[in-house]
Design an enzyme around this catalytic site. Structure first.
Site, PDB file in Angstrom:
ATOM      1  N   LYS A  17      60.361  42.989 -67.645  1.00  0.00           N
ATOM      2  CA  LYS A  17      60.715  42.907 -66.225  1.00  0.00           C
ATOM      3  C   LYS A  17      59.833  41.855 -65.548  1.00  0.00           C
ATOM      4  O   LYS A  17      58.651  41.705 -65.905  1.00  0.00           O
ATOM      5  CB  LYS A  17      60.519  44.273 -65.568  1.00  0.00           C
ATOM      6  CG  LYS A  17      61.045  44.393 -64.149  1.00  0.00           C
ATOM      7  CD  LYS A  17      60.795  45.793 -63.617  1.00  0.00           C
ATOM      8  CE  LYS A  17      61.297  45.967 -62.186  1.00  0.00           C
ATOM      9  NZ  LYS A  17      61.028  47.328 -61.673  1.00  0.00           N
ATOM     10  N   SER A  99      65.024  49.525 -59.784  1.00  0.00           N
ATOM     11  CA  SER A  99      64.901  48.082 -59.638  1.00  0.00           C
ATOM     12  C   SER A  99      64.853  47.355 -60.980  1.00  0.00           C
ATOM     13  O   SER A  99      64.955  46.138 -61.000  1.00  0.00           O
ATOM     14  CB  SER A  99      63.621  47.776 -58.856  1.00  0.00           C
ATOM     15  OG  SER A  99      62.488  48.222 -59.575  1.00  0.00           O
ATOM     16  N   SER A 123      62.822  53.613 -60.785  1.00  0.00           N
ATOM     17  CA  SER A 123      63.303  52.259 -61.094  1.00  0.00           C
ATOM     18  C   SER A 123      63.576  51.987 -62.569  1.00  0.00           C
ATOM     19  O   SER A 123      64.155  50.956 -62.900  1.00  0.00           O
ATOM     20  CB  SER A 123      62.308  51.224 -60.574  1.00  0.00           C
ATOM     21  OG  SER A 123      62.470  51.072 -59.191  1.00  0.00           O
TER      22      SER A 123
END
Lengths: 492, 624
Positions: A17, A99, A123
Site C-alpha cells: 500500500k 482504504s 481499511s
C-alpha cells in the site's frame, strides 16, 4: 541477506500500500499515501515490514493506490484517481472498499500473491470483503509501524490481504516481530504473555485448539443498516459452524452504537496532529510558484499563508474534512465534549470486549498502560450497571459481518453524503478501537455461486457473489482468529 | 555510504558508552537524514557562532548607556520619585517560566547526538538529525532514557516531588522551526511538581522583599521535559535557512508560582535557578549563551485589594496578567518586568483595563511591545501522544540520585564561608565563576597550603589556621589571580598557574620568606609563562621554572635587615627630607609616617624591607 534465495517467500510478489515506505532499495518506489503533498516522495528508508518481506525472499510488486493517507472507505479519495473493483454490477464498477482498495484489487485479480495494507478503522477488512478475498488485521503492536505513514497512530495497524487464510498466516508469522524502532511495538516481555506467542508452551491453548469453540454473536450488530444478503450470509455461516459442533452464544456489546461516533472523533483528532508535518518544507512537491516575500512574512507573524497554501493545494477534500474535524475536537473549547468523551467511549468498547471474552486481556492484567482516561464511576452510562457476563456465557471469538452491505457501485458512493459513507465502518471500528485481531473471510451469498479470478474470460467479472464475515478475538489471540478464519473459509 | 560511516564513528562510540542497546543501524540514520536534507537543499552553511557578550561587559555597557541617558534627560531623580510613590500604591506579582537545555549526549526522542563530538564535522547545519527529528513520514519518537537523569537532578535540586507516572503530550502550532507541526511536552502530567527555591540577600533579593526575614521561598509549580525547536535564519529577502540540529534537543521548563513581587527578585530567581541547574550538572550553557530562556507573567494590583480577582496556579486575588516571552538575560528579565509593571500601572491609573496578552521585549528598550492579544492566542490543541508510553520513574532511581547529588551552590557557599573563612560575598563570587573550576582550584590550593603550614595543635587552633589560610588563598585566587587574568584578557581555562605553584608562593609568603610585593611579582611571571607540557617525559623544569627558581633568579628572598641597618636606612631618608620630618614631629601629621615606610621599601634592596618593621623603626626615630 543470504536467506533471500531460500526464504519462505522466495519469488513471491507482494504489493505494498502506498502509505508504507519502500525505501531507497531498487526499484526505488515513491511513498506518497496517494497524496499530492507527497507527490514523488521517495522515503530514504524502508518500513520494517517491507524489510522483513524482502529479507525472506519476497519481491516487491509495486505500490498500490488507496484513499489519501488511509482516509476513506471506498478508495476514491486518491490523488491518482479512484480504485475500481474488478467486480461489476449491471455494467457499473463496484467499490473496491477502502482504504486499502488497491491492495485488495491487486490480490483479487492475481497481480500479486498477497499485499500489505493498513487498517485504522477497517481499511484492510472492508476492501477484502468487497473484493472477495481475505483481510487480516493483527492485534495492535504486533506488526511494526516504523515506516508506515500515520493516519490515526493509536489505531493504525499493518494488515495482510491474501487469497486464503493460510497465506495470511504465513505472512503474519514472518512479520510478527518486535521492532525497537517502533515505540508501540509490543516488547518481548508482553509478547511472551500472548496466547499466540507459542501455543506449545501453554497447555490450555492446545486444549482450546482441540475442543469446539464458543462463538459469540453480538446482538448489537443487527443494525438497521444491515442488508439482507449480508445478514443471510452471516446467519448461514453461524448455522454451519454450529452444525460442526461449535457453540453459539448471544452476547451484548452495548457500546457498539457509540463506537463509530467515537472513532470519527478520535481518528480525525489524531490525523490533524499526524498530518501537521506536511508543510511543504522538508518533503513533498513544493508549490508551483515560490512563496512571495509577503507570504513568508505573513507566515512569520502566524498567519501561515505559505503553509496553508501548500496544504490547501496538496490535501484532498476528505483529508481536509478530517483535519478540520480533528482540529475542532482538540480545540480548547471542544476538547472536553468531544475528545475526552470519545476516549471514554473507547474504554467502554474495550470493557465490552473484555467482558465477553473468556481469555483475559493481557494488556489489562499487567499494569494498564492505556493512555485513554478511565471514566469515573459517576459518568458511567446506565448499561454499565448490567450484570457481568457469567463465565458460562464467555466466548472464545466473535463472528460478525464485516460490512453492512455488499459493495455499492462507485456511482452510488459518489452520490452519498460523506458522513453516510462512514457507516460502512460500523462493524470494523470496534475492534480497531480496542486494538483486537480480526479477519474478514469471504463467504458465498445465498443462491449465487462465488465468481472470481477464474471467472468467464475477458473482463467477465460479474457481481461479487460473496460477503465478508468478520472474526474478532481477544487481544493477542491472533492464532485463534486465523484458525477460525480458516474454518469459515472451509465452509464453502 | 562509507565515508559517512567513518564520519559518524565517533558519535557511535560516544553513544555506545551511554547506551549499550544502541545499534549500528541507528547511528547511521543521522547521515541518511543529512543527505536527505541536502537533497532538499535544506543544508545551510554552518551558522556563524553567535557573538557572546560576557555578562559583566554587558552590564557595564548597559550602565554606561543608562548614565548617558540620564545625563541627557537630566531628570532621573524626579522619575524615580514618581515611580516610587506609585509603588506604594501598586503591588507587582510575577511568575516565571524558565526553559533550560539539558546536559545530555543525545536528543530527547532520537539517538542523534546532542553535541558535536570530537573529530566529527557535526558542527555543520543539519548534521545531527535523525529521521524523527526531520519528521520524515513513517517515523516515531523513541524516548532516550539517559535524558531523564539530568532532568531528575534538576527536579531534586529544586525540591520537587518526582511523579511516579507522567505523560507526553503534543502541543500543536505551525512554524518552520517545528518539523512535526507539534512539540512534544508534558502538559497534562509533568514529571515533577511542587518544589521550592529559597533565596536570601546574597542572591540579590532586595531588603523590602525580605521584609526582615533572612530568606524568602518561591514555589516551583512544576518541571516538565520537552523538545527544543530548530534554528531558522533569514538570508535575503524571502529565503530562510532551517537548521534541525537543535530540533528535538531536550529541554526542561521550570514554572514558578506567582510568588515574586519585585523585578530584582525575579532576576535573582532566574540567576539562582541557573546556578542550581549548573551546580547539579543538569544544564551546561547558561543564559548568556542561549541555553536558558525565560518567559515572565506580570500583573499588578492595588495593595490590600484582590486585583481583578484573577488567579493563577492556585494563587488568587491577582490582577490581570500579561506574558512577556523569550527573555535571554538576567538584565532583560529585570528590565522587562520594570517596564511592564510601569506600563500596567499607567494604564490602570488612567482608568484603563489590562488585556491578557503576550508581549515582547528587546534589550535596551524602555517599553514592552504587544505581540498578540487574547483573540490572537494560539490554541495549542494539546493531546496525549499515543506513540509514547507513560514515563514511569521508580522511587529507587530517585533515591539513588538523591544520595549521589553534587552539592548545591548554597551548600558550597556555606562551606566556603564556615569552613574556609571566606566572606559570603567572596564565597558566592568564587562559586559562580568558571563553572566551579575556580572553587576547585581554591580548595586544592587551600588544602595544600594548610598541609604545609598548619601546626594542627588542636581542633580549635586547626580551625583557626584553616580559616586564616582560607582567607589568604581566597584573596589570592579571587583578586590577585583574577586581576592578572583581567589584565591579560584571558579566561580561567588559560590560567596556566597551578594550585601547587600558588601554594608554593603562599607558603613562602606565610613563612615571611618573601614580601607580598615579591609574591605578586612571581605570580605575574607564572601567569605569563607557557604552561608546563603534560606527561611524565617532559620535566617541567626545562620549560617552566619553579617558584623557588623564580625567587632565586629575581633575588627576591627576604634577607631581614638588622635593627641597625633599619635605623641607618631610616635616618638616611629622614635627613634627606627634613620638611616631612617636621610635618610629622611638629604638626602631628601621623599619616606621613607611611610615606617614609614607602620610601624605605623602595630604597632598600629588593626583598629586604618588611613594611611592618619599617613602620616601627620610623615611629621610634620620630619620637626620639
Amino acid at each position: 541477506m543470504s536467506s533471500e534465495s531460500n526464504g519462505p517467500l522466495f519469488g513471491k510478489l507482494i504489493a505494498i500500500k502506498d502509505n508504507i515506505s519502500t525505501g531507497p532499495s531498487t526499484p526505488s518506489l515513491a511513498t506518497t499515501a496517494a497524496s499530492n503533498t507527497l507527490r514523488k516522495h521517495a522515503s530514504p528508508f524502508a518500513a520494517t515490514v517491507v524489510r522483513l518481506l524482502t529479507e525472506n525472499g519476497a519481491l516487491i510488486a509495486g505500490k498500490t493506490n488507496c484513499d489519501e493517507f488511509g482516509m476513506g472507505s471506498h478508495s476514491l479519495n486518491s490523488a491518482y484517481g479512484p480504485v475500481k473493483n474488478a467486480y461489476v454490477r449491471g455494467g457499473h464498477a463496484l467499490s473496491a472498499g477502502g482504504s486499502s482498495g488497491g491492495s485488495a484489487v491487486a490480490v483479487a485479480t492475481r497481480q500479486c500473491w498477497a499485499a500489505l495494507g493498513t487498517d485504522t478503522g477497517g481499511s484492510v477488512r472492508l476492501p477484502a470483503a468487497y473484493c472477495g478475498i481475505v483481510g487480516f488485521k493483527p492485534s495492535y503492536g504486533l506488526l511494526s509501524r516504523w515506516g508506515v505513514l500515520d493516519y490515526a497512530n493509536s489505531m493504525d495497524t499493518v494488515g495482510i490481504l491474501s487469497r486464503d487464510v493460510p497465506d495470511a498466516r504465513t505472512l503474519f508469522r514472518i512479520l510478527n516481530r518486535f521492532d525497537e524502532e517502533d515505540p508501540t511495538s509490543l516488547p518481548p516481555s508482553v509478547r511472551a504473555r500472548l496466547s499466540s506467542a507459542d501455543a506449545g508452551e501453554k497447555p490450555d491453548e492446545s486444549a482450546r485448539n482441540a475442543r469446539a469453540l464458543r462463538i459469540g454473536v453480538p446482538t448489537d450488530y443487527c443494525l438497521e443498516e444491515l442488508s439482507s444478503p449480508v445478514h443471510r450470509a452471516w446467519i448461514r455461516t453461524l448455522n454451519r459452524l454450529q452444525d460442526q459442533g461449535h457453540q453459539l452464544v448471544p452476547v451484548n456489546l452495548p457500546s457498539t452504537k457509540q463506537a463509530l461516533s467515537a472513532y470519527y472523533v478520535l481518528a480525525p483528532a489524531e490525523a490533524s496532529s499526524n498530518l501537521a508535518k506536511y508543510d511543504g518544507v522538508r518533503y513533498g512537491s513544493r508549490l508551483q510558484d515560490p512563496p512571495s516575500h509577503q507570504e513568508a512574512e505573513a507566515d512569520k507573524s502566524g498567519k501561515s499563508v505559505l503553509f496553508s497554501r501548500y496544504r490547501g493545494e496538496g490535501f484532498g477534500d476528505e483529508v481536509k474534512r478530517r483535519i478540520l474535524l480533528g482540529a475542532f475536537a482538540l480545540s480548547a473549547a471542544a476538547m472536553d465534549n468531544y475528545f475526552i468523551q470519545a476516549q471514554k467511549i473507547r474504554r467502554l468498547v474495550q470493557d465490552d470486549f473484555d467482558r465477553v471474552f473468556a481469555s483475559p486481556n493481557p494488556l489489562h492484567t499487567a499494569s494498564s498502560s492505556s493512555s485513554s482516561p478511565k471514566p469515573s464511576s459517576a459518568q458511567k452510562p446506565a448499561h454499565e450497571a448490567s450484570p457481568p457476563q457469567s463465565t458460562r456465557s464467555k466466548v472464545d471469538l466473535l463472528i460478525t459481518p464485516t460490512a453492512p452491505t455488499l459493495p455499492p457501485t462507485i456511482d452510488d458512493v459518489r452520490q452519498q453524503d460523506p458522513l453516510a459513507t462512514y457507516t460502512n465502518d460500523a462493524f470494523t471500528v470496534p475492534a480497531s478501537l480496542a486494538g483486537l485481531p480480526s479477519i474478514s473471510v469471504p463467504v458465498q451469498t445465498a443462491g449465487r455461486p462465488r465468481s472470481g479470478a477464474a471467472a468467464d474470460g475477458d473482463g467477465g467479472w460479474g457481481d461479487v457473489g460473496c460477503a465478508g464475515v468478520q472474526v474478532i478475538g481477544q487481544f493477542g489471540d491472533d492464532d485463534i482468529v486465523l484458525r477460525m478464519g480458516e474454518i469459515v473459509e472451509g465452509l464453502r | 555510504m562509507h565515508s559517512s560511516t567513518l564520519r559518524t564513528a565517533p558519535i557511535h562510540l560516544t553513544r555506545t558508552l551511554q547506551h549499550p542497546s544502541f545499534t549500528t543501524a541507528r547511528s547511521l540514520r543521522p547521515c541518511i537524514v543529512a543527505k536527505w536534507l541536502q537533497s532538499r537543499r535544506l543544508t545551510t552553511a554552518s551558522p556563524r557562532t553567535q557573538e557572546v557578550i560576557p555578562l559583566r561587559k554587558h552590564l557595564k555597557d548597559e550602565a554606561k548607556r543608562k548614565k548617558a541617558e540620564v545625563k541627557r534627560d537630566g531628570n532621573v531623580l524626579s522619575t524615580k520619585q514618581t515611580s516610587d510613590s506609585r509603588l506604594d500604591k501598586w503591588e507587582l506579582t510575577v511568575g516565571i517560566e524558565i526553559h533550560a537545555e539539558l546536559n545530555t549526549a543525545c536528543k530527547l526522542f532520537s539517538s542523534a547526538p546532542a553535541e558535536v563530538s570530537v573529530g566529527d564535522d557535526g558542527g555543520s547545519a543539519n548534521s545531527r538529525v535523525a529521521a524523527f527529528d526531520a519528521a520524515l513520514p513513517g517515523t516515531q519518537p523513541q524516548f532516550q532514557i539517559a535524558t531523564l537523569l539530568p532532568a531528575l537532578r534538576a527536579a531534586i535540586a529544586l525540591e520537587c516531588e518526582v511523579q511516579r507516572k507522567s505523560g507526553w503530550d503534543r502541543k500543536h502550532y505551525f512554524h518552520w522551526d517545528q518539523p512535526n507541526g507539534y512539540q512534544i511536552t508534558q502538559y497534562y502530567r509533568p514529571f515533577a511538581k511542587d518544589g521550592s527555591l529559597t533565596l536570601g540577600a546574597f542572591d540579590g533579593v532586595p531588603a523590602e522583599d525580605l521584609n526582615g526575614a533572612e530568606s524568602i521561598t518561591i514555589g516551583i509549580k512544576q518541571i516538565q521535559m520537552e523538545q527544543d525547536t530548530a534554528k531558522t535564519m533569514n538570508v535575503g529577502s524571502s529565503t530562510y535557512h532551517v537548521d534541525l540540529n537543535r530540533a528535538g534537543m531536550p529541554l526542561i521548563e521550570v514554572i514558578t508560582l506567582p510568588h515574586i513581587h519585585s523585578p530584582q527578585t525575579a532576576a535573582a530567581v532566574v540567576r539562582k535557578i541557573q546556578a542550581v541547574l549548573k551546580g547539579v550538572d543538569a544544564c551546561v550553557t547558561g543564559m548568556e549563551l542561549g541555553g536558558l530562556r525565560a518567559d515572565v507573567n506580570v500583573s499588578v494590583r492595588q495593595r490590600g485589594t484582590s486585583g481583578t480577582g484573577s488567579s493563577y496556579s492556585g494563587v488568587s486575588g491577582l490582577g490581570q496578567r500579561t506574558e512577556i516571552k523569550n527573555l535571554s538575560s538576567f538584565k532583560a528579565v529585570e528590565d522587562a518586568i520594570v517596564a511592564e509593571r510601569d506600563r500596567q500601572i499607567s494604564v490602570l491609573e488612567a482608568g484603563g483595563v489590562i488585556e491578557g496578552e503576550t508581549r515582547g521585549w528587546t534589550l535596551g528598550a524602555t517599553e514592552t511591545t504587544r505581540l498578540r492579544g487574547k483573540e490572537g492566542e494560539v490554541d495549542y490543541r494539546y493531546m496525549p501522544d499515543a506513540d509514547l508510553p507513560p514515563l514511569v520513574i521508580g522511587s529507587d532511581l530517585v533515591k539513588h540520585l538523591k544520595t549521589t547529588m553534587p552539592m548545591l551552590p548554597d551548600a558550597v557557599e556555606q562551606d566556603l564561608e564556615e569552613w574556609h573563612g571566606l566572606s559570603r560575598k567572596d564565597a558566592k563570587t568564587l562559586n559562580e565563576q568558571d563553572n566551579g573550576d575556580r572553587v576547585e582550584f581554591f580548595e586544592r590550593t587551600a588544602s595544600f597550603l594548610l598541609a604545609e603550614v598548619g601546626t594542627f595543635k588542636s581542633e580549635v587552633s586547626t580551625g583557626k589556621e584553616r580559616r586564616k589560610t582560607g582567607k589568604l588563598v581566597g584573596n589570592w585566587v579571587l583578586h590577585e589571580l583574577g586581576g592578572l587574568l583581567a589584565t591579560h584578557q584571558r579566561s580561567w581555562d588559560d590560567v596556566r598557574v597551578t594550585a601547587d605553584e600558588l601554594k608554593d608562593i603562599l607558603v613562602c609568603l606565610h613563612k615571611n620568606q618573601i614580601t607580598a610585593r615579591a609574591a605578586k611579582q612571581i605570580l605575574a611571571e607564572l601567569v605569563q609563562r607557557q604552561p608546563a607540557p603534560k606527561g611524565p617525559y617532559w620535566p617541567s623544569m626545562d620549560t617552566r621554572p619553579s617558584v623557588e627558581q623564580l625567587i632565586d633568579a629575581g633575588n627576591l628572598r627576604l634577607r631581614p635587615l638588622s635593627e641597625h641597618e633599619y635605623e641607618k636606612l631610616a635616618k638616611q631618608i629622614m635627613d634627606a627630607s627634613p620638611e616631612m620630618v617636621k610635618a610629622v614631629r611638629e604638626k602631628g601629621q601621623k599619616g606621613k609616617v607611611m610615606w617614609f615606610v614607602g620610601q624605605m621599601v623602595r630604597q632598600g634592596e629588593e626583598g629586604t624591607v618588611e613594611p611592618e618593621k619599617a613602620k616601627v623603626v620610623i615611629e621610634r626615630l620620630m619620637d626620639g
